[in-house]
Each structure stands twice: as C-alpha cells, then as structure tokens.
Design a protein around this motif. Structure first.
Motif, short mmCIF file in Angstrom:
data_model
loop_
_atom_site.label_atom_id
_atom_site.label_comp_id
_atom_site.label_asym_id
_atom_site.label_seq_id
_atom_site.Cartn_x
_atom_site.Cartn_y
_atom_site.Cartn_z
N LYS A 117 0.59 -8.62 1.62
CA LYS A 117 1.51 -8.40 0.51
C LYS A 117 0.90 -7.47 -0.54
CE LYS A 117 0.11 -12.75 -1.58
NZ LYS A 117 0.50 -13.98 -2.23
N PHE A 118 -0.40 -7.27 -0.46
CA PHE A 118 -1.05 -6.34 -1.40
C PHE A 118 -1.21 -4.96 -0.79
CE2 PHE A 118 -3.19 -10.47 -2.51
CZ PHE A 118 -2.36 -10.72 -3.58
N GLY A 119 -0.54 -4.66 0.35
CA GLY A 119 -0.74 -3.39 1.01
C GLY A 119 -1.68 -3.59 2.18
N THR A 120 -2.16 -2.46 2.75
CA THR A 120 -3.06 -2.61 3.89
C THR A 120 -4.38 -3.18 3.43
OG1 THR A 120 -3.76 -0.35 3.54
CG2 THR A 120 -2.11 -0.71 5.25
N ASP A 149 7.32 8.90 -4.89
CA ASP A 149 7.65 7.51 -5.20
C ASP A 149 9.07 7.40 -5.74
OD1 ASP A 149 6.83 4.79 -5.37
OD2 ASP A 149 6.74 5.04 -7.56
N GLU A 150 9.40 8.34 -6.64
CA GLU A 150 10.74 8.34 -7.21
C GLU A 150 11.80 8.54 -6.13
OE1 GLU A 150 11.03 11.20 -10.40
OE2 GLU A 150 9.60 9.97 -11.54
N SER A 198 -0.55 4.29 1.82
CA SER A 198 -1.84 4.94 2.09
C SER A 198 -2.03 6.11 1.13
CB SER A 198 -1.94 5.37 3.55
OG SER A 198 -1.13 6.50 3.76
N ALA A 199 -0.92 6.79 0.76
CA ALA A 199 -1.03 7.87 -0.22
C ALA A 199 -1.53 7.32 -1.54
CB ALA A 199 0.32 8.54 -0.41
N LYS A 200 -1.02 6.16 -1.89
CA LYS A 200 -1.41 5.55 -3.15
C LYS A 200 -2.90 5.19 -3.12
CE LYS A 200 -0.42 2.70 -6.85
NZ LYS A 200 0.49 1.81 -7.51
N ALA A 201 -3.32 4.68 -1.95
CA ALA A 201 -4.74 4.31 -1.82
C ALA A 201 -5.60 5.54 -2.04
CB ALA A 201 -5.00 3.69 -0.46
N ASN A 202 -5.21 6.66 -1.41
CA ASN A 202 -5.98 7.89 -1.58
C ASN A 202 -5.97 8.36 -3.02
OD1 ASN A 202 -6.87 8.17 1.00
ND2 ASN A 202 -5.00 9.23 1.69
N LEU A 203 -4.80 8.21 -3.64
CA LEU A 203 -4.68 8.63 -5.03
C LEU A 203 -5.62 7.82 -5.91
CD1 LEU A 203 -2.96 10.47 -6.84
CD2 LEU A 203 -1.55 8.48 -7.31
N GLY A 230 -3.53 -10.62 -8.27
CA GLY A 230 -2.67 -10.04 -7.25
C GLY A 230 -2.29 -8.59 -7.46
N SER A 231 -3.22 -7.74 -7.84
CA SER A 231 -2.90 -6.32 -7.95
C SER A 231 -3.21 -5.66 -6.62
CB SER A 231 -3.73 -5.68 -9.06
OG SER A 231 -5.02 -5.45 -8.61
N SER A 232 -2.97 -4.35 -6.58
CA SER A 232 -3.22 -3.66 -5.32
C SER A 232 -4.72 -3.59 -5.02
CB SER A 232 -2.63 -2.26 -5.40
OG SER A 232 -3.16 -1.62 -6.53
#
Lengths: 314, 536
Positions: B68-71, B201-202, B237-242, B500-502
C-alpha cells in the motif's frame, strides 16, 4: 641412614598411610600402607611407573589431600592443609598464564614474606631468578617461554618461598632429554649449595640416582606401596658423563630397575587387569587452514583429560 | 623483534574479524603473492560477491511486490533514504546554529540599547562584547548564514512554485555571494523532471482514459482499469526516481550550506568564539549584581530606577541551550546510551552473582532453578512489569533519568543478565585445579585468591558472557523502545510504521541496516576486548 638421623625425629613421616579414591563398592585403593620417614637435609627420590600413585603420594605430603587411613606428620604435627613451608613444584608447572615471570614469583614472595620491605622482596626475587638463569625473561609471560624455562620459573617460585621441604612432582617429565639433562644438573647444583630437604617424584631411574641420597621405588598401582629404601652413596658433585661408566651407578640402576620389573610383573599377575574401552575420539587438526574462516570462531581445544581420573582406572 | 610484533598484530587482526587485511600486509612484506591472492579471494572477494548478489536479488525481488506504500524499496531507495536522514541531521544542526546566531544578535542589541545602565555596573564589561570589530564579524557571518539558509530553502520554494516560469524567476532572483553558479545549476537541472512528474500526475488524475464512468461498457471499464493500474505503477517508479534525485539535490545544497557556515574565515570564527566565551563569563557577575540590587531594594524600600533594564540584560545573557527535535543520529545515540546503561546494570549484578555461584556449589544449586526459569522470558513480557514497577517507584518530579529511558534500560538489563551470569559462574567453577592448588600451597587469603587467581582465570569466559549479553541487550532494546516509546531506534521504526508515508519502508530498512551494523560493531568491540584479556 646416619647415626645422627637415627637420634633425631624425622622431618616428615608417613605412618601406614592408605588413600582411596571413590566410595563404597567403587572405591579403589591407590596407595596401600605407606611407611616413609624423611629426615632433614635429605634428597629422597621416589621412582615408580606412571599411574602408580606418585602424584597422590606427593599431594598427601603437601597436604593437598588427606589420607583415608593413617597419618602424615610434618615436624611431629599432623598435616591437614598445604603450607608454603612445603613448597610444591607441579608436574605441569602451574604457572599463572596471565602473569609475567616476575609477577608469578612475586605472588609467592609477597605472600610468604609479607613482612619484608618491598626492596628486600625485589632483591629476593632477583636472586632466585638469577639462580635459575632467567634474569632476562622477567617480563615474559609463560606462554612465551619454552617448557624448560617454564619449569625453571616454577622451580624459582618454589625456592623463593624458602621452604623447609621442597616437593617436586615429576618436574622434568614433560621435557625433552637434552633440556632435562641440563635442568638435572642445575637442580643438583642448587641442592649442593643449600642442602634443603627435597622429595623428588620421578619415573626416570637415572635421574633419581643422579640426584638423590636415597631412592625408594613405588610398586605398580593400584594398592601401590613403597619398596625398600636404596641408599645412593656416590660422591657429589656427580657428573652425568662419568657416572654412566661408574660401576656403582650401573649396579644401582640394575638393582632398582630389576626391583621395579619384578614387582610390576608380580603385581600384574596377581591383579585382574581391567579392560575398558577408550572413547572413540579423533584428535582435531588445529592447523587445518580451512578452519580459519572469516568471521568464524576457531575450534575450541578439546577439554583437558582429567589425569587423576585416569590414574585411578589404570 | 619487529617480526614478532608483526605476527602478533596479524594474529590479533584475524581474531577481531579483520583477517582480510592480513594478506595485504603480507603482500607489502613481500610474501608469496599466489597464496596471498588466494587469501584475499577467500577473505574479501567472496564476501563482497555475496553482498553484491544479495543487493541484486533484493533489487529484482523488490520490484515484484507492491504494497500500500508503493513498491518495496530497492537498495537505491534505501540508500537515498539514508542520505535523507543525514540531510535531516544537517537541517537540525542548521537550526541549532540559527538559534545561537539569534541569541548573539539579541545580546548585542540589548547591550547597545542599555549601555547607559551598564555604566553603573560595578565590574568590568568584557571587551569582546562591545568591540566594533566583533560586531562587524557578527554581522558579516550572519549574512553568510542567511545566504546559506536561503540556498537550502530554495528547494522548498521550488516545490511550492506552481509554474515553470515562477520557479525560474525565483532562481534568477537569488543572489549568492558564494557558490552562486553551482546553486543555480543545481536548481535548474532538477526543474524539468519535477514539472514532468507534476504534469503526468495531473493528467493521470484527469485523463478520461483512466477514469471509469458509470455509463462505460464492461469491456471499456476493464481496459481502463488495466490502463490505470499500469500507469499508476509506472508513476510510482517515476516518483521514486524523482524522490531520489530530489534527495540528491537537497543533500548537496544542505552540505554546501553547512559547509559555508561551519568553515567561516578564521578571524570571523575567532571573534564569534571570544564573544560567546565573554558572554558566558559576563552572566555570573551580571546576575549577582541584579540580585544585589533586588536585595538593596527590599532592605531600603527605595526603588532603583534601572531595574527593569538590568533585568532585560540578565535575560539576554541567560544560557539558553537549543532544544530541537530528535534526529536520526540523536536516536542512535540514545539507543546506544540505553543499551550501555542496561548492560552496565546487568554486569554489575551478574558478575558478582556469577562469582558467588561459581565459588559455592550450594549457592549455585539454590539459584540455578531461578536462572533457568527467568532466562527464557521474552523482553516483551518483562516490559509491562518494569513499566508499572518503575513508574510507581520513580515519584520525584525531576528524576535523574527519564522514565522511558529507565524502563527500556532495565528491560535490557533483565534480559541480558543471564549469559554473563551463567558464563561467569561456569568460568569460576571450572578454574584449573592446578591454579587452585597454587593458591592453596601459598595459603592465599580469600580476597587475594579471588582477585589474583580466580577472576583472571575466569576472565575469558566472563568476557564471552559479556559479549553474548551485549548482543542480547541490543536485540532486546529495539523491542523495548518500540513498546516503551523511549526515543531511540525502536521508536523510530515504530513511528515510521505509524506515519505510513511513501518513505516508510525505506526508512525502516535503513533502521534495520543501522541496527545490524551497530550490533556487528558492538560484537567486534567485545570480541577484541575478549581477545585482549584471554591468556592462551
């Protein structure tokens, strides 16, 4: 035995001493009916097979153990505990491995001569270290010394206590033949200098004749008892090289060895030989480089064999 | 002689798990290279290869699991989270520095404002407090500080900026005396990826391709759902890279900023130091003067006109230490303090008790059942008891230790007591008969026998026990801190789990590695101590 000795009381006397190990049905009599008188200034050697109870005998005299039957007297008093007056040189040196040579000896000297001033004690320690030729190894630990040097330290420690009797339990048993010869000469020299009462336990007949005034064979255990006392009337200082060709020496040696062999033969005939199986253990190869693995502890050495337990069983 | 020392060092290194260094030493000494390379392979390359395999496997597996927190974070994310924690520590340090700058400013201001009152001061006002040189240095360094602070805050402003134009505006408005170009490049480089992500995202939120309408046919809805899932995965995954790249820039900018502040020109920092020292010296006389005035006022009943001004001065010079929020490093330190305190209590009880158990078989027989029963009890069972008992015992308002600290330390002590106790008792009772005989022949007294013979002989086993105890204590501590809410690594893990954040998972993984590495380090320290006291 001189007339003088007959007139005075013995320094140590063992009266009908027996020692059992174990209780009840499992009791084994190790020493049986030991009678022994030792006079002041004597060098007595007790010779016997290994496992015949020699260590038990000297432990009795030292007071480390008490007899089951009979009494051990020292200066006409019953021995019930060890005393620095009867210093013991242990078979396996028993040096404290966490102390240096100096500290090992000073532990004994500080304890026995606690009233002396510090400088005198230091001088005393230095004197005995010189006596055994160890002046330049004072700051070493026992693990850094060879077997011969360790036994020298043990000897110096015992001598430095200035005991009235020096008890030596197979002091040279674990040494190689050459070192043993050297140390025998040194012990002989030291004894000639101060003429202390010495009881030497050994399994080496030559050694006993070389060093002692009289040799007493101990028969094979269990139920070991002392044989007749054999005086050694060779003149001192005795030289090992010339002694080997000396006819008296040869006769004495033959006499003692024959006694031990005959005694041993009759003993083994009379006593039922106990058979027991040894545990099936292979010695670990401690030098195996494969065992030195990153992050892994080295294998522990196998536990020491309990010598006393073995002595009882054989 | 040198040879001997060399081999002793080699032996010691091998014993304390640094054996992999020894082949290099041998190579330097010119020994046969083939066997040394073999040793290097076994001692260094193989472990490294296995670590790399582990990281690779982790990376592969982590992508397969979506929570639930992403990968599940891979090694890269965890590393960047660690960097982020360092960043947090630096920020905190920055805030602390800011606090002291403010304090200094306040002091200078008050002193110049109330200088006429100070004329009546009976003692001497330290020169450093009023000299113009110091004030100038202060102003200059404050300028530098502000600049550094701005540099750090730019990133936050960036994420607030709504459009690319505004962001570039805010960058071009920056005017840095130091490292200007570097900071700007840093900002400009990261802008496109930030906005690309924002746009994507938008569009994900508004695009009708992904939003299921009520009148969609089942097939369309299914396709949309599949698309949605795909897109959300790739967005994650883009967010993780960001996050990683954002982390990188923040780290660099905070490092840069802290660098500016901490490496002030020598003259400037000297002035600051002398000012701080003078301020500390000045507070005592100032305060006693104030008290004197008060006393005089009370006794004579005559009011002193400048009283409030003196009071303001005293207030300005009061030592105010900075109280900030707990950083990760601070939490590690708290954990270490707690574990050592608990371990200390445990050793103080276990070693003497073990000594008595080993010396006297009756005591041993009496205590043994208790030891056997309490030994396997889990820390989680001890903790509530400890919390209640300690809570009722500690009643003072200003206790020496905080309650939560005591709770976890005592729990640690209760659990780490046993290995030391058992090993000490074993070591003492198995002292070589020969050593005891030596003591008997020498007629050593009871105390001397214990200190000179028995304790040294039992030392290796005592230290084995201590080593095990510290290991157990460190393990127990984390659980205890989690439950007792004592600041420390355990609480950190719990807080991360709760918020519970990313970044939750990567933070917890950072904590796992920290706990592991510190545990390993503690064990190695104890191992080397053990080697130092062993005599074989």
């Amino acid at each position: 035995m001189t007339l003088f000795q007959l007139l005075m009381n013995p320094l140590i006397s063992l009266n009908n001493v027996s020692k059992n190990y174990g209780v009840g049905l499992h009791a084994t009599e190790v020493l049986h009916d030991i009678k022994l008188d030792i006079y002041e200034g004597e060098f007595v050697a007790i010779v016997g097979y290994s496992g015949s109870g020699k260590t038990t005998l000297i432990s009795l005299i030292a007071g480390l153990i008490t007899p089951t039957v009979g009494t051990v007297l020292y200066k006409d008093k019953i021995v019930c505990e060890p005393q620095p007056e009867r210093a013991l040189v242990f078979q396996n040196y028993s040096l404290l491995p966490w102390m240096t040579v100096w500290e090992n000896i000073s532990l004994a000297v500080d304890q026995v001569f606690s009233k002396w001033p510090k400088s005198r004690r230091h001088q005393h320690i230095r004197h005995y270290l010189e006596m055994v030729n160890l002046s330049n190894a004072t700051q070493k630990r026992p693990s850094e010394l060879s077997g011969g040097m360790r036994q020298r330290v043990a000897l110096a420690r015992a001598l430095a206590m200035e005991p009235s009797v020096l008890l030596m339990d197979e002091p040279l048993g674990a040494l190689d033949a050459l070192t043993r010869g050297n140390l025998q000469d040194e012990i002989s020299d030291i004894w000639c200098k101060n003429k202390k009462t010495v009881i030497l336990i050994t399994n080496d007949v030559d050694e006993s004749i070389l060093l002692a005034d009289r040799v007493i064979p101990l028969s094979r255990g269990p139920k070991a008892s002392l044989g007749p006392s054999i005086p050694v009337n060779l003149s001192r200082p005795r030289n090992r090289k010339t002694l080997n060709k000396h006819s008296d020496f040869k006769n004495l040696r033959k006499h003692i060895v024959n006694y031990l062999i005959d005694e041993g033969a009759s003993q083994s005939k009379s006593s039922k030989r106990k058979n027991f199986t040894l545990p099936n253990i292979l010695p670990e190869n401690l030098n195996d480089p494969a065992r030195y693995v990153f992050g892994k502890r080295q294998p522990k050495r196998s536990p020491k064999v309990n010598l006393k337990a073995l002595e009882v069983e054989i | 002689m040198n040879e001997q020392i060399f081999y002793r060092c080699v032996g010691f290194l091998k014993k304390i798990r640094l054996g992999w260094i020894t082949p290099f030493l041998f190579l330097l000494k010119g020994e046969d290279p083939r066997s040394q390379f073999k040793a290097i392979f076994n001692g260094l390359i193989l472990p490294l290869v296995s670590i790399l395999c582990f990281l690779w496997g982790w990376e592969i597996c982590s992508k397969q699991i979506v929570t639930k927190f992403g990968t599940v974070p891979g090694p890269k994310q965890v590393w960047s989270a660690w960097k982020g924690l360092g960043n947090e520590t630096r920020m905190e340090r920055f805030k602390e520095l800011e606090h002291y700058y403010r304090l200094r400013e306040k002091r200078i201001k008050t002193i110049s404002k109330y200088s006429n009152v100070l004329n009546e001061f009976p003692g001497e006002v330290p020169n450093a407090l009023t000299s113009g040189e110091v004030t100038a240095a202060m102003v200059k360094s404050k300028e530098l500080f502000d600049e550094a602070k701005e540099l750090m805050e730019v990133y936050n402003r960036l994420s607030v900026a709504v459009s690319l134009d505004k962001a570039s505006d805010s960058i071009s408005n920056l005017s840095f005396q130091s490292n200007q170009d570097y900071a700007k490049t840093l900002m400009i480089r990261s802008i496109p990826s930030e906005f690309a992500y924002k746009k994507r995202d938008e569009s994900f939120r508004n695009n009708s391709d992904f939003i299921v309408e009520p009148d969609d046919s089942p097939d369309t809805a299914a396709t949309k759902l599949v698309n949605q899932k795909e897109e959300s995965k790739s967005l994650a995954s883009a967010k993780a890279n960001l996050l990683i790249s954002r982390q990188k820039s923040t780290t660099t900018s905070s490092k840069l900023a802290l660098g500016i502040v901490t490496s002030l020109p020598n003259g400037m920092s000297k002035h600051l130091e002398s000012f701080d020292a003078a301020a500390i010296d000045f507070y005592g006389p100032l305060n006693s003067w104030y008290q004197e005035l008060l006393a005089k006022e009370n006794s004579t009943g005559k009011k002193y006109p400048g009283k409030t001004k003196v009071k303001m001065l005293v207030k300005a010079f009061e030592g105010k230490t900075y109280v900030g929020k707990d950083t990760y490093m601070g939490q590690i330190l708290t954990s270490l303090k707690t574990v050592f305190f608990g371990f200390f209590i445990a050793s103080m009880i276990a070693i003497p008790l073990g000594l008595f158990c080993g010396l006297n078989s009756s005591i041993n027989n009496a205590i043994n059942p208790l030891i056997q029963i309490f030994k396997p009890v889990s820390p989680l069972a001890w903790l509530p008891i400890v919390m209640i008992v300690v809570g009722s015992l500690v009643v003072s308002d200003d206790p020496m230790f905080e309650l939560s600290f005591l709770n976890s330390a005592i729990t640690v002590a209760l659990c780490s007591l046993w290995p030391t106790l058992v090993n000490t008792s074993l070591g003492v009772s198995t002292t070589d008969r020969d050593f005891i005989n030596v003591a008997r022949v020498l007629k050593l007294g009871w105390f001397k026998k214990i200190t000179k013979i028995i304790i040294p002989a039992a030392m290796p086993l005592i230290f084995t026990g201590l080593r095990l105890s510290l290991g157990v204590g460190w393990m127990v501590l984390i659980a205890a801190e989690m439950l007792a809410q004592n600041p420390g690594l355990g609480k950190f893990v719990w807080d991360m789990f709760q918020n519970g954040s990313s970044e939750t998972l990567s933070m917890i993984m950072v904590a796992v590695f920290t706990i592991g590495i510190i545990g390993f380090f503690l064990d190695t320290v104890m191992l080397s101590l053990q080697e130092l006291v062993s005599f074989d």
